[in-house]
Design an enzyme around this catalytic site. Structure first.
Site, PDB file in Angstrom:
ATOM      1  N   SER A  78       0.831  -1.216   0.000  1.00  0.00           N
ATOM      2  CA  SER A  78       0.000   0.000   0.000  1.00  0.00           C
ATOM      3  C   SER A  78       0.856   1.254   0.000  1.00  0.00           C
ATOM      4  CB  SER A  78      -0.904   0.017   1.227  1.00  0.00           C
ATOM      5  OG  SER A  78      -1.794  -1.061   1.166  1.00  0.00           O
ATOM      6  N   GLN A  79       0.203   2.337  -0.407  1.00  0.00           N
ATOM      7  CA  GLN A  79       0.804   3.671  -0.358  1.00  0.00           C
ATOM      8  C   GLN A  79       1.250   3.941   1.091  1.00  0.00           C
ATOM      9  OE1 GLN A  79      -2.354   6.362  -1.059  1.00  0.00           O
ATOM     10  NE2 GLN A  79      -1.075   8.173  -1.315  1.00  0.00           N
TER      11      GLN A  79
END
Lengths: 772, 236
Positions: free
Chosen positions: B87-88
């Site tokens: 994920s970011q």
């Protein structure tokens, strides 16, 4: 005669190839993205004209070599180029920020363009022969019609991996058949040997199964431990597969209050995209089936009495049928346009459980949904639109550009008409942010009540909201206190929200329940109608522009991918068409004389495409499933246009009045637009015939203008004809992209107006063009 | 001839340059990490000092495939294979903050992926139990976490839908893939007073990151926190 047959075969191979690659790339990529790639690849037609503008003087005298050579090269290129396209690892989701993806996209377009370029180079050469231009153009269109029918047959009979063999064989035959015309080759077996020699190298590429892209739903499912494909059924409309794995568990919007477990499940995919959930419980008494009572869609059944008769719109794998049976419905009629689903359900009882699909109260009806609803007035206690996999994709904006005639003003109106007194319609969907689809459905209900002059809006409407899904319920009377109590109790026990108030006013003051859903000025919230059948589309071009101006992931969080790809297609088509047109202008003509000429063929390119797209979309309303209807309408259109072209030259020479017929094209097109929706109540075979009858005059007349103008040229054919071919080719691509964007933003009536304007302009310009 | 000689010299110089070890690469990553935390996380409102410290400490570049290392500290997710992503950074920090972790908390994570989220959580909480359905990812994450000293993270290959009953109850549960519903077993394994964070919504669509609280009486309440876009939780 043999050259005409060759043109017919080669044209059929091109159109068949186009349909085949759309199908195959749809399996490996997202559908809207495929449209982008194919549209741009069709520039190959225009490029062939550009090539001939520069080299026609060289190629035309050598057409005895060039025609068979280009036809052979086209045949040789179809399968390798398709295989090469399949090897390109394109990830459309990354295209907004990854330059490498753009490079891959460019490579993909070049790969797809090459076969079209080769085939159209060959097809353009016979047009340079003055006396036969109308006939060859006619054979070209008729061959395209044959190609559409060939593709339909191939999709129905062959596995996806073998599909590209059909256009390859047609092009090889086209090459072989042309030889006796050019070389007086008289022995038939020479042609067979030649065709075989062309086909042999293409057989070196194995006919393997088509690979699914890594982001396709089925790719994820097949990676699950213990996953297996438990049923498979192919057809024209796609390949439907059932996948079973212990880890497959789906319960869209399940309440957090649900205390139990889920039954064994499977997943159903069409061309790799998930379309529904298979319920694998062995009987209705399985307590794990109780989960269906804990989804927002169950709210409608809480308002029904046991023994109700229910219509379910669309086949979702069986979950909605199970819900109906769990709630004690006495009759469940599932209307599904795709016959493959029904065939599959009947053939694999271990996957499609008998107690669901062969329940005496359950019937799976293969029918156009609208026809099903209008032919069943006052027959159901409830019409249910389940939240299927399609809606999930729609929530991502992937199918925002796809039309659906079920959730339009007229579609929901038909569902209301199919109700018994006191019946209800329930429409479920995946939640979107902002909740544009819900607002659009509510706006449809408001307009419907006004149109029917009834007072059930808004008192007869309720929205049940969960975290993942929502359900809009409408009854043609105000909801009673008992109804509201039942809904309130249902929502309380399941931690759902019951929404009874909303504000659909223009501007930013929109409310949904207690929630302000302002800031919607960048969204298109017009209620979907049959003229604009896009219930899941809500993004305006200006909103896309704003997003592009912002940076970072968040900017693209709400992007409607299908619409983004559509706009990209249009921008690329416009840019490439204009640049290539400018680059390929004939040098030996003064611009003053050229513009009416260019404008004439450009207006034909755009006009033909927009009217054809309008007809295909109108056809989607009355025929089903959409893939079949599009192919039938396309084939009919091309056939009648081909006949028009075949007779245009003769008619023009005899009467000289062909241009006077051009203004009848808009009138015939208007006939299609206004009359086709009225066919929906007819029986299927009559509907098909009537669709063809309606489009025939328009398509026939649309076959006139191109050959009528080309046939009149007396000089400089080697530059003028290719230029006409190029202008019409480039603008056809532009026209198809423009038609897609205008249909979604303006509606099909706008397409009709634009098409009409193009042909009126052509009629005005014809005298000047004919003087050339 | 002269041109060819220059070409050879230039080529030799390039080869020689490529052979020089990149001193201070670790220090470079540290600086990138600090900038990432400041610009992508702190400036967007993540305040929990323990979470910020963990994000500064955990070397994200070691959790991404070699070819994406140069992008490890950029403001977006990255592919880690098998259609999965890491994920970011902001989302990892934000979800960790939402869990309100304390030292000693027991955390369950559904979807180990690269192991990055578990590594960050392990620097804030007491113990992290994480389940990954892909054998390949589970094995590589386990080796990576063990190799870099994350001894309070336990990785198991399996179907996280059912949680980890033997290790339950948990003070916090984090689901790092999009689901169409909250798996009921996870709610059961959440300790009263515990928090669960999950992205809910259609596959590939914009999902709602939902925060679930279980009060001391075992009652469940939920609230939407923000919009996200995760890859699907397998099987949903």
């Amino acid at each position: 005669m043999l050259l005409r047959l060759s043109v017919l075969l080669l044209s059929s191979s091109v159109l068949c190839y186009e349909i085949v690659i759309i199908r195959l790339l749809t399996i490996s990529h997202w559908q809207p993205f495929v449209t982008l790639a194919i549209s741009v690849a069709l520039l190959g037609f225009g490029i062939s004209g550009s090539v001939l503008v520069r080299t026609g003087g060289f190629l035309f005298p050598r057409r005895h070599v060039c025609y068979p050579l280009f036809a052979a090269l086209a045949a040789l290129s179809y399968r390798p180029m398709l295989a090469a396209a399949g090897l390109l690892r394109l990830e459309p989701a990354l295209i907004v920020r990854d330059l490498e993806q753009w490079a891959t996209l460019a490579l993909l377009v070049v790969t797809l363009t090459l076969p079209f370029l080769l085939a159209s180079l060959a097809l353009a050469l016979p047009l340079l022969e003055r006396e036969t231009v109308g006939r060859y153009y006619g054979w070209n269109l008729t061959g395209s019609c044959l190609g559409a029918l060939m593709a339909l047959a191939a999709l129905a009979l062959l596995p996806p991996g073998a599909l590209a063999g059909v256009p390859t064989a047609a092009a090889a035959a086209a090459c072989a058949v042309s030889l006796p015309h050019y070389h007086r080759l008289s022995r038939p077996y020479d042609m067979v040997i030649l065709a075989t020699a062309i086909l042999l190298p293409t057989l070196l590429i194995p006919f393997g199964p088509v690979r699914y892209g890594p982001y396709k739903d089925i790719s994820y499912a097949l990676l699950l431990p213990g996953s297996r494909i438990s049923a498979r059924e192919g057809g024209v409309t796609g390949l439907i597969q059932a996948v079973q794995a212990p880890a497959i568990r789906s319960a869209a919007g399940l309440s957090t209050g649900y205390p139990g477990q889920l039954p064994p499940q499977g997943a159903l995919f069409r061309d790799g995209d998930r379309i529904g959930t298979l319920v694998l419980a062995d009987d209705v008494a399985d307590t794990r089936l109780e989960y269906v009572r804990w989804q927002t869609g169950a709210a409608a059944y809480e308002m029904l009495t046991p023994g109700a008769e229910v219509a379910v719109v669309g086949f979702d794998g069986g979950e909605e049928m199970v819900r109906s049976l769990v709630y004690g419905a006495s009759r469940v009629a599932v209307a599904e346009a795709d016959p493959v689903a029904q065939r599959m359900a009947g053939s694999t009882p271990e996957v499609f459980k008998e107690w669901i699909f062969f329940h005496p109260g359950v019937s799976l009806v293969t029918s156009n949904i609208r026809s099903f609803l209008v032919s069943a007035p006052g027959r159901f206690d409830a019409v249910i639109f389940p939240a299927s996999g399609n809606l999930a994709a729609a929530a991502a904006g992937l199918t925002g550009t796809a039309e659906s005639y079920e959730l339009t003003h007229e579609g929901i109106g038909a569902a209301l008409e199919a109700l018994r007194e006191g019946g209800l319609v329930a429409i479920s969907g995946w939640n979107q942010e902002p909740p544009t689809a819900r607002l659009k459905i509510l706006a449809v209900l408001r307009d419907l009540a006004e149109d029917l002059n009834e007072s059930w809006y808004p008192e007869g409407v309720a929205v049940i909201e969960g975290w993942s899904t929502h359900t809009v319920i409408v009854r043609r009377t105000a909801l009673s206190a008992g109804d509201l109590d039942a809904l309130a109790a249902f929502c309380r026990s399941r931690a759902f929200s019951l929404v009874r108030k909303w504000d659909l006013g223009d501007g930013e003051g929109r409310m949904l329940g207690e929630r302000n859903v302002g800031g919607l000025e960048g969204y298109d919230l017009r209620p979907p109608v049959d003229d604009r059948p896009f219930p899941w589309h809500s993004m305006k071009v200006s909103q896309l522009g704003r997003m592009a101006g912002r940076r970072g992931e968040a900017a693209f969080l709400k992007v409607e991918w299908g619409f983004l790809f559509l706009i990209m297609t249009l921008v690329l088509s416009v840019a490439l068409s204009l640049v290539l047109l400018a680059l390929s202008r004939p040098a030996n003509r003064s611009s003053a004389a050229r513009w009416p000429f260019t404008l004439y063929f450009s207006s034909l390119g755009i006009g033909y495409m927009v009217i054809e797209v309008m007809t295909i979309k109108r056809g989607g309303l009355v025929l089903a499933p959409p893939a079949v209807s599009a192919a039938l309408v396309l084939a009919g259109f091309l056939l009648f246009s081909g006949l028009g072209s075949l007779t245009a030259g003769k008619l023009h020479r005899r009467t000289g009045h062909v241009p006077m017929l051009f203004p009848f094209i808009p009138i015939a097109a208007a006939g299609i637009y206004f009359l086709m929706p009225h066919l929906v109540q007819l029986a299927t075979p009559i509907r098909v015939i009537m669709v063809l009858v309606l489009l025939a005059p328009c398509a026939y007349l649309m076959g006139f203008p191109f050959p009528a103008a080309l046939g009149g040229f007396r000089t400089r054919r080697e530059s003028l004809v290719p230029w006409a071919w190029a202008a019409s080719g480039y603008t056809s691509v532009l026209g198809s992209s423009l038609a897609g964007v205008l249909a979604i933003t303006g509606g099909l009536f706008v397409l009709l107006l634009l098409g009409a304007a193009c042909y009126v302009l052509a009629a005005i310009l014809f005298p000047r063009v004919a003087r050339e | 001839m002269i041109l060819t000689r220059y070409r050879i010299i230039a080529l030799a110089a390039l080869v020689a340059l490529s052979a020089i070890p990149v001193h201070g690469a670790g220090a470079g990553y540290k600086a990138l990490r600090e900038r990432m935390v400041k610009r992508q996380i702190e400036d967007r409102g993540v305040k929990n000092p323990a979470v910020l410290e963990a994000m500064k400490e955990v070397p994200r570049h070691l959790f991404v495939p070699e070819r994406y290392r140069s992008e490890a500290y950029e403001d977006h997710p990255l592919p880690i294979g098998l259609g999965q992503t890491i994920s970011q950074p902001y989302i990892v920090a934000f979800m960790t903050e939402l869990l309100q972790l304390k030292p000693g908390d027991r955390v369950f994570e559904l979807g180990t992926g690269s192991g990055y989220q578990a590594a960050v959580a392990s620097r804030v909480a007491g113990e992290v139990f994480t389940v990954e359905i892909y054998r390949e990812l589970a094995a590589s994450a386990e080796a990576r976490l063990a190799g870099h000293g994350y001894s309070n993270v336990t990785v198991r290959e399996g179907d996280g839908y059912f949680g980890w009953e033997e290790k339950a109850p948990f003070d916090a549960i984090i689901v790092t893939a999009a689901a169409d519903h909250i798996p009921p077993p996870l709610l059961e394994q959440l300790r009263p007073g515990g928090r669960l964070v999950i992205p809910l919504g259609g596959p590939f669509s914009v999902q709602q990151l939902v925060m679930v609280n279980k009060d001391l009486k075992g009652r469940i309440s939920e609230r939407g926190v923000m919009l996200v876009r995760f890859v699907p939780l397998l099987g949903h």
